[in-house]
Design a protein around this motif. Structure first.
Motif, mmCIF file in Angstrom:
data_model
loop_
_atom_site.group_PDB
_atom_site.id
_atom_site.type_symbol
_atom_site.label_atom_id
_atom_site.label_comp_id
_atom_site.label_asym_id
_atom_site.label_seq_id
_atom_site.Cartn_x
_atom_site.Cartn_y
_atom_site.Cartn_z
ATOM 1 N N LYS A 53 0.821 -1.225 0.000
ATOM 2 C CA LYS A 53 0.000 0.000 0.000
ATOM 3 C C LYS A 53 0.844 1.259 0.000
ATOM 4 N N SER B 140 -1.405 6.572 7.190
ATOM 5 C CA SER B 140 -2.120 6.571 8.483
ATOM 6 C C SER B 140 -1.513 5.571 9.466
ATOM 7 N N ALA C 20 1.616 -1.058 17.245
ATOM 8 C CA ALA C 20 0.670 -0.196 16.516
ATOM 9 C C ALA C 20 -0.671 -0.905 16.395
HETATM 10 O O1 C5P Z 1 0.144 0.125 7.705
HETATM 11 P P1 C5P Z 1 1.020 -0.199 8.875
HETATM 12 O O2 C5P Z 1 1.554 -1.588 8.892
HETATM 13 O O3 C5P Z 1 2.085 0.821 9.079
HETATM 14 O O4 C5P Z 1 0.050 -0.067 10.143
HETATM 15 C C1 C5P Z 1 0.452 -0.494 11.424
HETATM 16 C C2 C5P Z 1 -0.779 -0.919 12.204
HETATM 17 O O5 C5P Z 1 -1.600 0.230 12.465
HETATM 18 C C3 C5P Z 1 -1.684 -1.895 11.485
HETATM 19 O O6 C5P Z 1 -1.343 -3.247 11.761
HETATM 20 C C4 C5P Z 1 -3.054 -1.564 12.027
HETATM 21 O O7 C5P Z 1 -3.311 -2.261 13.218
HETATM 22 C C5 C5P Z 1 -2.961 -0.104 12.401
HETATM 23 N N1 C5P Z 1 -3.654 0.746 11.453
HETATM 24 C C6 C5P Z 1 -5.006 0.944 11.615
HETATM 25 N N2 C5P Z 1 -5.676 1.788 10.800
HETATM 26 C C7 C5P Z 1 -5.050 2.428 9.817
HETATM 27 C C8 C5P Z 1 -3.659 2.216 9.595
HETATM 28 C C9 C5P Z 1 -2.990 1.360 10.426
HETATM 29 O O8 C5P Z 1 -5.605 0.372 12.497
HETATM 30 N N3 C5P Z 1 -5.732 3.270 9.067
#
Ligand code: C5P
Length: 220
Positions: free
Chosen positions: A16, A34, A96
């Motif tokens: 993404k 995000s 996260a």
């Molecule tokens: O996309 P990325 O791996 O950096 O996101 C880390 C964590 O943040 C995801 O595993 C998800 O739990 C959370 N997240 C979310 N909503 C979003 C972006 C990320 O809950 N819009």
């Protein structure tokens, strides 16, 4: 509020970020990662000596609300410190995911995310861009790739950064994270009803970019 938005949602390591950055670049739009907001919140939680769980929901939400964040040339700066690398580890991804399952934390990050919508337009990537944050966006893409592909890509990425992990543990981590992200009660990972699905397992990055730009033409 007629500022165009393209949402790109999908599971961990589906590509993404790369796709959203490239599409934003091609269109001259702003970009919202995000996930980095949840990653920074997870980091701030650990630094405050808190476990990223429901018992600390109020305090973590307060941290999220008060984040002093800057995005400078692709770097994420927290309280003046470049935390770009610190938030990219697998442990930070798991933290996260844990803080992101807390409703008060999601609420605390809502207006910050909406403020990224500025002229001439925005490409936003995450899990709930199309379902919760920008539900009126004219183009929503739900990006997927097989778990094997995603683990393999993440593995190569980490190796290129000199971080050693095994493919098996990576795959287990990303499946655990996807399971939590998909099963939580608030803003679970799922395609918006009007999302266009793109499985990039067999596509090059250039082909994925082209597909999204074609769709963007369609909806104009
Ligand atoms: O996309 P990325 O791996 O950096 O996101 C880390 C964590 O943040 C995801 O595993 C998800 O739990 C959370 N997240 C979310 N909503 C979003 C972006 C990320 O809950 N819009």
């Amino acid at each position: 509020l007629d500022i165009p938005v393209i949402c790109i949602d999908g599971p961990t390591a589906s590509g993404k970020g790369t796709l959203a950055v490239e599409v934003a670049h091609a269109l001259g739009y702003h970009y919202l990662d995000s996930g980095s907001l949840y990653r920074v919140t997870g980091l701030a939680t650990r630094r405050a000596g808190l476990e990223p769980d429901a018992a600390n929901e109020g305090r973590i939400a307060a941290l999220a609300h008060g984040l002093s964040l800057q995005f400078i040339k692709g770097q994420v700066v927290l309280d003046g410190e470049d935390v770009s690398d610190a938030i990219r580890t697998e442990a930070a991804g798991m933290d996260a995911s844990r803080v992101s399952a807390l409703p008060a934390v999601r609420e605390a990050l809502l207006s910050l995310q909406k403020r990224f919508r500025r002229l001439p337009g925005l490409v936003a990537d995450g899990r709930d861009m199309g379902t919760v944050i920008f539900p009126e966006a004219p183009l929503k893409v739900f990006l997927t790739a097989s778990a094997a592909q995603r683990a393999d890509r993440r593995h190569k990425q980490l190796i290129s950064k000199g971080i050693s992990t095994t493919l098996d543990s990576l795959r287990a981590d990303l499946e655990a994270r996807d399971a939590r992200d998909s099963s939580r009660s608030v803003a679970p990972l799922k395609p918006a009803r009007d999302a266009r699905r793109l499985d990039n397992s067999q596509l090059s990055i250039a082909q994925s970019i082209e597909q999204v730009l074609d769709w963007w033409q369609d909806v104009q």
